[in-house]
Scaffold this motif. Structure first.
Motif, mmCIF file in Angstrom:
data_model
loop_
_atom_site.group_PDB
_atom_site.id
_atom_site.type_symbol
_atom_site.label_atom_id
_atom_site.label_comp_id
_atom_site.label_asym_id
_atom_site.label_seq_id
_atom_site.Cartn_x
_atom_site.Cartn_y
_atom_site.Cartn_z
ATOM 1 N N LYS A 36 0.912 -1.240 0.034
ATOM 2 C CA LYS A 36 0.051 0.075 -0.108
ATOM 3 C C LYS A 36 0.917 1.271 0.061
ATOM 4 O O LYS A 36 1.970 1.174 0.636
ATOM 5 C CB LYS A 36 -0.840 -0.071 0.982
ATOM 6 C CG LYS A 36 -2.056 -0.949 1.398
ATOM 7 C CD LYS A 36 -2.598 -0.996 2.529
ATOM 8 C CE LYS A 36 -3.790 -1.965 2.573
ATOM 9 N NZ LYS A 36 -4.471 -2.097 4.089
ATOM 10 N N ILE A 37 0.293 2.216 -0.899
ATOM 11 C CA ILE A 37 1.161 3.501 -0.801
ATOM 12 C C ILE A 37 0.162 4.532 -0.841
ATOM 13 O O ILE A 37 -0.859 4.503 -1.335
ATOM 14 C CB ILE A 37 1.986 3.583 -2.264
ATOM 15 C CG1 ILE A 37 3.056 2.640 -2.233
ATOM 16 C CG2 ILE A 37 2.437 5.011 -2.419
ATOM 17 C CD1 ILE A 37 3.992 2.669 -3.477
ATOM 18 N N GLY A 38 0.169 5.654 0.221
ATOM 19 C CA GLY A 38 -0.545 6.465 0.317
ATOM 20 C C GLY A 38 -0.193 7.804 -0.310
ATOM 21 O O GLY A 38 0.947 8.177 -0.723
ATOM 22 N N VAL A 39 -1.221 8.658 -0.847
ATOM 23 C CA VAL A 39 -1.099 9.971 -1.590
ATOM 24 C C VAL A 39 -1.906 11.007 -0.958
ATOM 25 O O VAL A 39 -3.075 10.704 -0.797
ATOM 26 C CB VAL A 39 -1.319 9.736 -3.005
ATOM 27 C CG1 VAL A 39 -1.414 11.099 -3.687
ATOM 28 C CG2 VAL A 39 -0.629 8.581 -3.651
ATOM 29 N N SER A 40 -1.308 11.876 -0.438
ATOM 30 C CA SER A 40 -1.972 12.937 0.042
ATOM 31 C C SER A 40 -1.749 14.273 -0.642
ATOM 32 O O SER A 40 -0.844 14.702 -0.749
ATOM 33 C CB SER A 40 -1.636 13.484 1.579
ATOM 34 O OG SER A 40 -2.066 14.418 2.173
ATOM 35 N N LEU A 41 -3.101 14.834 -1.251
ATOM 36 C CA LEU A 41 -2.983 16.065 -2.089
ATOM 37 C C LEU A 41 -3.526 17.073 -1.411
ATOM 38 O O LEU A 41 -4.623 16.927 -0.692
ATOM 39 C CB LEU A 41 -3.616 15.835 -3.594
ATOM 40 C CG LEU A 41 -3.023 14.637 -4.303
ATOM 41 C CD1 LEU A 41 -3.803 14.159 -5.645
ATOM 42 C CD2 LEU A 41 -1.750 14.826 -4.751
ATOM 43 N N ILE A 96 3.263 9.611 -0.217
ATOM 44 C CA ILE A 96 3.517 10.724 -1.023
ATOM 45 C C ILE A 96 2.740 11.924 -0.624
ATOM 46 O O ILE A 96 1.559 11.828 -0.727
ATOM 47 C CB ILE A 96 3.133 10.282 -2.609
ATOM 48 C CG1 ILE A 96 3.961 8.898 -3.009
ATOM 49 C CG2 ILE A 96 3.439 11.328 -3.481
ATOM 50 C CD1 ILE A 96 3.437 8.364 -4.471
ATOM 51 N N LEU A 97 3.471 13.036 -0.360
ATOM 52 C CA LEU A 97 2.832 14.191 0.425
ATOM 53 C C LEU A 97 3.138 15.426 -0.141
ATOM 54 O O LEU A 97 4.104 15.856 -0.767
ATOM 55 C CB LEU A 97 3.422 14.060 1.807
ATOM 56 C CG LEU A 97 3.180 15.545 2.582
ATOM 57 C CD1 LEU A 97 1.564 15.544 2.663
ATOM 58 C CD2 LEU A 97 3.851 15.485 3.840
ATOM 59 N N ALA A 98 1.835 15.841 -1.011
ATOM 60 C CA ALA A 98 2.014 17.449 -1.508
ATOM 61 C C ALA A 98 1.505 18.193 -0.648
ATOM 62 O O ALA A 98 0.166 18.489 -0.382
ATOM 63 C CB ALA A 98 1.203 17.278 -2.810
ATOM 64 N N PRO A 99 2.241 18.826 0.260
ATOM 65 C CA PRO A 99 1.618 19.529 1.334
ATOM 66 C C PRO A 99 0.882 20.748 1.127
ATOM 67 O O PRO A 99 1.313 21.705 0.051
ATOM 68 C CB PRO A 99 2.956 19.934 1.974
ATOM 69 C CG PRO A 99 3.939 19.906 1.050
ATOM 70 C CD PRO A 99 3.526 19.009 -0.003
ATOM 71 N N HIS A 100 0.013 20.918 1.874
ATOM 72 C CA HIS A 100 -0.801 22.510 1.911
ATOM 73 C C HIS A 100 -0.018 23.441 2.403
ATOM 74 O O HIS A 100 0.066 24.401 1.783
ATOM 75 C CB HIS A 100 -2.212 22.322 2.459
ATOM 76 C CG HIS A 100 -2.832 23.593 2.763
ATOM 77 N ND1 HIS A 100 -3.339 24.271 1.736
ATOM 78 C CD2 HIS A 100 -3.251 24.213 3.793
ATOM 79 C CE1 HIS A 100 -3.504 25.565 2.029
ATOM 80 N NE2 HIS A 100 -3.642 25.612 3.504
ATOM 81 N N ASP A 101 0.616 23.017 3.598
ATOM 82 C CA ASP A 101 1.380 24.194 4.286
ATOM 83 C C ASP A 101 2.899 23.410 4.659
ATOM 84 O O ASP A 101 2.642 22.379 5.617
ATOM 85 C CB ASP A 101 0.667 24.267 5.699
ATOM 86 C CG ASP A 101 1.634 25.584 6.225
ATOM 87 O OD1 ASP A 101 2.795 25.345 6.514
ATOM 88 O OD2 ASP A 101 0.958 26.588 7.064
ATOM 89 N N GLU A 102 3.780 23.738 3.736
ATOM 90 C CA GLU A 102 5.068 23.456 4.134
ATOM 91 C C GLU A 102 5.846 22.991 5.520
ATOM 92 O O GLU A 102 6.639 22.142 5.848
ATOM 93 C CB GLU A 102 5.978 23.738 3.091
ATOM 94 C CG GLU A 102 5.864 23.366 1.693
ATOM 95 C CD GLU A 102 4.935 24.267 1.218
ATOM 96 O OE1 GLU A 102 4.073 24.951 1.838
ATOM 97 O OE2 GLU A 102 4.517 24.284 -0.434
ATOM 98 N N GLY A 103 5.326 24.057 6.214
ATOM 99 C CA GLY A 103 5.877 24.362 7.477
ATOM 100 C C GLY A 103 5.148 23.251 8.651
ATOM 101 O O GLY A 103 5.839 22.490 9.274
ATOM 102 N N ALA A 104 3.779 23.269 8.418
ATOM 103 C CA ALA A 104 2.997 22.646 9.244
ATOM 104 C C ALA A 104 3.195 21.104 8.902
ATOM 105 O O ALA A 104 3.213 20.051 9.770
ATOM 106 C CB ALA A 104 1.603 22.797 9.047
ATOM 107 N N ALA A 105 3.483 20.673 7.773
ATOM 108 C CA ALA A 105 3.861 19.449 7.126
ATOM 109 C C ALA A 105 4.799 18.587 7.922
ATOM 110 O O ALA A 105 4.972 17.557 7.648
ATOM 111 C CB ALA A 105 3.864 19.541 5.535
#
Length: 341
Positions: A36-41, A96-105
């Motif tokens: 399993k691979i997770g993707v967060s957009l 796989i993480l495409a962050p909304h907020d790079e600091g909070a991520a």
């Protein structure tokens, strides 16, 4: 008697097992047994993020033996963290993480690391987090393509300089690239930046508001606009249209959205920057599978996240105008002619 008790015990066990099965909710999720691979957009509000999601799903389908779990944060950092925590509890091997907020991520990366889950930062680099891989388009080059178009097509004048969301680290190299391409004209005073503003969450309504402000401040004396993406370009053009100025002011963009190409054909938007989201999402998926299987993901560069040198897999970008959109977008097969009618 002993035999009878044994038979009775077996019947009771069988009855209990059947009872548990009967109590299981209908439609309850079954573990596929696949990797399993997770993707967060961050969103699906912009067409390019829809393309990214489609690209990941197509890559997973083509591979077949790896399961994809996708979550959409809808531009909410807290929701993104909660969703990623849920993905981790479902047993993903890579995130796989495409962050909304790079600091909070960074919190998400820390949580994943504690769970032994490697993280690929996608499109936007998580700040100070030392992720396992960064897959991206060259943000400086995207900005440079915008500024370069302006420098080559506007002799002199007042510039409105809009930027994306301040929580998005890609905005820094994006703005730097645009200014680098225009620096000579800025230094000489040929160009004057009359307004410079962020657009929260990359919202077109933010760009509309800022553009209205700039037109009021200058009495409509604006010749060029650096709009950081196609969505904000749409907001800018709406403000210009209200003043009868749409098509007479240079407006940049990026993401190569269908509506942006229509505006370019019409002449209200001057250019956009194309990057192949489907290609990049497919490459990120393949890299994630390699990492999950203990293989080299194939980084070809490094990027500074503020603290660490992060292995990076960069992709090229292309400046799109009315002169080359057909060759670059339709002849290449990314779009069809009918998409722009």
């Amino acid at each position: 008697m002993k035999k009878a008790r044994t038979v009775l015990a077996l019947l009771l066990i069988a009855s209990a097992v059947l009872g548990i099965a009967a109590c299981k909710p209908k439609g309850a999720a079954q573990d596929s047994g696949k990797l399993k691979i997770g993707v967060s957009l961050p969103t699906q509000r912009e067409q390019r993020w829809v393309w990214d999601k489609e690209g990941f799903e197509a890559a997973a389908k083509a591979m077949g033996d790896v399961e994809i779990l996708v979550q959409i944060a809808d531009n909410n950092a807290a929701r993104q963290q909660s969703q990623c925590e849920n993905l981790i509890t479902q047993g993903i091997k890579v995130l796989i993480l495409a962050p909304h907020d790079e600091g909070a991520a960074k919190n998400i990366v820390d949580i994943a690391r504690k769970a032994g889950v490697p993280v690929i930062s996608y499109d936007r680099l998580v700040a100070n987090a030392d992720v396992d891989l960064y897959v991206t388009f060259d943000q400086f080059r995207i900005g440079y393509a915008m500024g370069d178009y302006m420098a080559n097509n506007l002799g002199s004048g007042n510039i409105v300089f809009l930027k994306g969301d301040p929580g998005d680290s890609t905005c820094i190299p994006l703005a730097a690239g645009a200014k680098a391409a225009m620096q000579a004209k800025l230094d000489s005073g040929v160009y004057s930046i009359v307004l410079e503003q962020d657009c929260m969450d990359w919202e077109p309504s933010e760009a509309l508001k800022h553009m209205e402000q700039a037109l009021t401040l200058t009495n409509n004396n604006v010749q060029g606009v650096i709009a950081p993406n196609d969505g904000t370009a749409g907001g800018v053009i709406q403000a210009l249209a209200a003043q009868g100025m749409a098509g007479s002011v240079i407006v940049t963009g990026q993401d190569c959205e269908t509506d942006a190409i229509k505006r370019i054909i019409e002449g209200t938007q001057s250019m956009t920057v194309f990057f192949n989201c489907r290609e990049m999402s497919g490459a990120a998926w393949e890299a994630a599978v390699k990492i999950a299987r203990g293989q080299d993901p194939g980084a070809t560069a490094v990027e500074d996240d503020g603290t660490y040198a992060v292995p990076t897999l960069p992709f090229p970008v292309t400046q799109i105008t009315r002169d080359n959109y057909h060759e670059e977008l339709i002849a290449s097969g990314f779009f069809q002619e009918s998409d722009f009618r």
